[in-house]
Design a protein around this motif. Sequence first.
Motif, PDB file in Angstrom:
ATOM      1  N   LEU A  24      -8.822   1.453  12.154  1.00 14.69           N
ATOM      2  CA  LEU A  24      -8.249   0.942  13.395  1.00 14.69           C
ATOM      3  C   LEU A  24      -9.404   0.609  14.330  1.00 14.69           C
ATOM      4  O   LEU A  24     -10.182   1.483  14.700  1.00 14.69           O
ATOM      5  CB  LEU A  24      -7.320   1.975  14.035  1.00 14.69           C
ATOM      6  N   THR A  25      -9.522  -0.659  14.693  1.00 13.89           N
ATOM      7  CA  THR A  25     -10.611  -1.113  15.550  1.00 13.89           C
ATOM      8  C   THR A  25     -10.032  -1.770  16.792  1.00 13.89           C
ATOM      9  O   THR A  25      -9.368  -2.815  16.705  1.00 13.89           O
ATOM     10  CB  THR A  25     -11.500  -2.129  14.805  1.00 13.89           C
ATOM     11  N   GLU A  26     -10.268  -1.170  17.933  1.00 10.51           N
ATOM     12  CA  GLU A  26      -9.744  -1.735  19.180  1.00 10.51           C
ATOM     13  C   GLU A  26     -10.544  -2.971  19.558  1.00 10.51           C
ATOM     14  O   GLU A  26     -11.781  -3.003  19.458  1.00 10.51           O
ATOM     15  CB  GLU A  26      -9.786  -0.709  20.299  1.00 10.51           C
ATOM     16  N   LEU A  27      -9.829  -3.985  20.021  1.00 15.32           N
ATOM     17  CA  LEU A  27     -10.448  -5.238  20.459  1.00 15.32           C
ATOM     18  C   LEU A  27     -10.287  -5.388  21.963  1.00 15.32           C
ATOM     19  O   LEU A  27     -10.488  -4.434  22.695  1.00 15.32           O
ATOM     20  CB  LEU A  27      -9.828  -6.412  19.688  1.00 15.32           C
ATOM     21  N   GLU A  28      -9.862  -6.545  22.433  1.00 16.00           N
ATOM     22  CA  GLU A  28      -9.762  -6.795  23.863  1.00 16.00           C
ATOM     23  C   GLU A  28      -8.396  -6.412  24.407  1.00 16.00           C
ATOM     24  O   GLU A  28      -7.469  -6.076  23.649  1.00 16.00           O
ATOM     25  CB  GLU A  28     -10.041  -8.267  24.157  1.00 16.00           C
ATOM     26  N   THR A  29      -8.254  -6.448  25.741  1.00 16.45           N
ATOM     27  CA  THR A  29      -6.955  -6.286  26.398  1.00 16.45           C
ATOM     28  C   THR A  29      -6.559  -7.628  27.019  1.00 16.45           C
ATOM     29  O   THR A  29      -7.409  -8.481  27.299  1.00 16.45           O
ATOM     30  CB  THR A  29      -7.002  -5.209  27.490  1.00 16.45           C
ATOM     31  N   VAL A  30      -5.259  -7.820  27.206  1.00 17.27           N
ATOM     32  CA  VAL A  30      -4.744  -9.041  27.839  1.00 17.27           C
ATOM     33  C   VAL A  30      -3.764  -8.660  28.929  1.00 17.27           C
ATOM     34  O   VAL A  30      -3.225  -7.548  28.945  1.00 17.27           O
ATOM     35  CB  VAL A  30      -4.072  -9.968  26.804  1.00 17.27           C
ATOM     36  N   GLU A  31      -3.527  -9.568  29.836  1.00 18.95           N
ATOM     37  CA  GLU A  31      -2.711  -9.254  31.012  1.00 18.95           C
ATOM     38  C   GLU A  31      -1.221  -9.417  30.768  1.00 18.95           C
ATOM     39  O   GLU A  31      -0.411  -8.870  31.525  1.00 18.95           O
ATOM     40  CB  GLU A  31      -3.134 -10.130  32.188  1.00 18.95           C
ATOM     41  N   ALA A  32      -0.838 -10.158  29.741  1.00 18.46           N
ATOM     42  CA  ALA A  32       0.583 -10.417  29.498  1.00 18.46           C
ATOM     43  C   ALA A  32       0.847 -10.428  28.008  1.00 18.46           C
ATOM     44  O   ALA A  32      -0.049 -10.760  27.210  1.00 18.46           O
ATOM     45  CB  ALA A  32       0.996 -11.750  30.122  1.00 18.46           C
ATOM     46  N   PRO A  33       2.060 -10.087  27.587  1.00 17.97           N
ATOM     47  CA  PRO A  33       2.372 -10.096  26.156  1.00 17.97           C
ATOM     48  C   PRO A  33       2.395 -11.508  25.597  1.00 17.97           C
ATOM     49  O   PRO A  33       2.819 -12.452  26.269  1.00 17.97           O
ATOM     50  CB  PRO A  33       3.753  -9.444  26.094  1.00 17.97           C
ATOM     51  N   SER A  34       1.959 -11.656  24.356  1.00 16.95           N
ATOM     52  CA  SER A  34       1.934 -12.971  23.720  1.00 16.95           C
ATOM     53  C   SER A  34       3.312 -13.423  23.262  1.00 16.95           C
ATOM     54  O   SER A  34       3.579 -14.623  23.183  1.00 16.95           O
ATOM     55  CB  SER A  34       0.983 -12.950  22.516  1.00 16.95           C
ATOM     56  N   LEU A  35       4.197 -12.452  22.952  1.00 17.58           N
ATOM     57  CA  LEU A  35       5.509 -12.778  22.412  1.00 17.58           C
ATOM     58  C   LEU A  35       6.598 -12.096  23.217  1.00 17.58           C
ATOM     59  O   LEU A  35       6.383 -11.015  23.774  1.00 17.58           O
ATOM     60  CB  LEU A  35       5.603 -12.327  20.946  1.00 17.58           C
ATOM     61  N   PRO A  36       7.784 -12.686  23.282  1.00 13.58           N
ATOM     62  CA  PRO A  36       8.884 -12.059  24.016  1.00 13.58           C
ATOM     63  C   PRO A  36       9.489 -10.898  23.247  1.00 13.58           C
ATOM     64  O   PRO A  36       9.311 -10.778  22.029  1.00 13.58           O
ATOM     65  CB  PRO A  36       9.900 -13.204  24.158  1.00 13.58           C
ATOM     66  N   GLY A  37      10.201 -10.033  23.975  1.00 16.67           N
ATOM     67  CA  GLY A  37      10.976  -8.974  23.334  1.00 16.67           C
ATOM     68  C   GLY A  37      10.223  -7.696  23.070  1.00 16.67           C
ATOM     69  O   GLY A  37      10.791  -6.751  22.531  1.00 16.67           O
ATOM     70  N   ALA A  38       8.945  -7.636  23.420  1.00 21.12           N
ATOM     71  CA  ALA A  38       8.167  -6.428  23.162  1.00 21.12           C
ATOM     72  C   ALA A  38       8.510  -5.349  24.182  1.00 21.12           C
ATOM     73  O   ALA A  38       8.760  -5.629  25.354  1.00 21.12           O
ATOM     74  CB  ALA A  38       6.677  -6.740  23.202  1.00 21.12           C
ATOM     75  N   GLY A  39       8.502  -4.103  23.721  1.00 18.30           N
ATOM     76  CA  GLY A  39       8.782  -2.984  24.608  1.00 18.30           C
ATOM     77  C   GLY A  39       7.512  -2.433  25.235  1.00 18.30           C
ATOM     78  O   GLY A  39       6.396  -2.781  24.852  1.00 18.30           O
ATOM     79  N   VAL A  40       7.704  -1.574  26.247  1.00 12.79           N
ATOM     80  CA  VAL A  40       6.588  -0.866  26.870  1.00 12.79           C
ATOM     81  C   VAL A  40       6.924   0.628  26.862  1.00 12.79           C
ATOM     82  O   VAL A  40       8.093   1.022  26.938  1.00 12.79           O
ATOM     83  CB  VAL A  40       6.334  -1.347  28.314  1.00 12.79           C
ATOM     84  N   PRO A  41       5.921   1.465  26.753  1.00 12.45           N
ATOM     85  CA  PRO A  41       6.194   2.907  26.713  1.00 12.45           C
ATOM     86  C   PRO A  41       6.618   3.432  28.076  1.00 12.45           C
ATOM     87  O   PRO A  41       6.326   2.832  29.116  1.00 12.45           O
ATOM     88  CB  PRO A  41       4.845   3.494  26.281  1.00 12.45           C
ATOM     89  N   LYS A  42       7.329   4.549  28.064  1.00  9.62           N
ATOM     90  CA  LYS A  42       7.712   5.184  29.310  1.00  9.62           C
ATOM     91  C   LYS A  42       6.465   5.583  30.081  1.00  9.62           C
ATOM     92  O   LYS A  42       5.478   6.043  29.504  1.00  9.62           O
ATOM     93  CB  LYS A  42       8.565   6.422  29.030  1.00  9.62           C
TER      94      LYS A  42
END
Length: 400
Positions: free
Chosen positions: A55-73
């Motif tokens: 598992l290799t972490e890459l960059e972060t982005v400000e908005a999701p690329s695809l619709p319908g994704a959830g976010v954690p509590k």
Amino acid sequence: MPAQRITATYRIETAYPLDEAVETMAGEQSTGTFVRLPGETDEMRALYGAHVERLTELETVEAPSLPGAGVPKGAGDRPVWRRAEVVLSWSPDNFGVSLPNLVATVAGNLFELRPFSGLRLLDIGLPEAFAEKYPGPRFGVAGTRRLAGVERRPLIGTIVKPSVGMGPEATAELVRVLCDAGIDFIKDDELQADGPHCPFEARARAVMRVIDACAERTGRKVMFAFNITGDLDEMRRRHDLVVELGGTCVMASLNSVGVVGMVELGRFSQLPIHAHRNGWGYLSRAPELGWSYVAWQKIWRLAGADHMHVNGLQNKFCEPDESVIASARACLTPMFEGKPCTVMPVFSSGQSARQAAGTYAALGSADLIFAAGGGIMGHPDGPAAGVGALRDAWEAALAS
């Protein structure tokens, strides 16, 4: 990691903690589901669960690329969307040596999981057992060159245009013009199969009469890829007719006939299989969703494809040149030690004499089919001049 395990590399995007999101992937595609089940023992997970190998972490982005994704509590109003590359592995004991079930495992429900706003399959690694059960192309580069009578340089090819609308005799007359011009390879358009205005049998017989007449004059038989796409029984009947008529190539649309259709065609075909990728865009065009060509082409190579389309430089579609070249290189890269299983890449889509030098410089190989539809048919001095221009352009490229 153990060589006998199946691996798949993905690029993911998620607002969840990466470890948690990746464990969800691993569980969904092996022993688990969204909750731990009573029968899912630690021993079972160790033997049959998907393992997170890297598992290799890459960059972060400000908005999701695809619709319908959830976010954690607890993520608040501004969740962080992280991208990463992850390698999962599976025991072959999960589903055996099976291409259809391999696809269900490495590219199944993963794409629908709510924690992900992006998930793309980048590559697949397979044990030698797959090469033993699925030997791959029977002809590939060497067999294609032998049947077409072309060495050292690319096969210069074209597509019957207009794609549909011409009957068998009009198609055969166009083939005659192209044969007289010295073409190496011609293919049906993927839209031309067995319609009432141009039935397959009548088209095949008319075209092969012309090709045979040309071969008698020149001593060289032009390779024509007849589109046999259809139900399994239809493909077998059409294939057998092409063999009976002395043809040297058949064509099938990969996404239309599916993995099982291609595996069966690969098993009974006595001719090179020209594999068309129409529909590829719906698997690949969203950058953070779907398949990379590097992963996708491995399935079809094992199934028995001998030629695979890779688009072309400065093409009429949306794919950048570097992606086209990466796809072609993948086709020419062996999958298993001692078992090349390589296929001939087919450059097409808006190609003409002007792309020859750049294609050779970028790929570094002449093992390809260079198919120009409009670049030959639309030449201002006619198809024969179009063939000559392509041949001259490639001779110049190879000499540079």
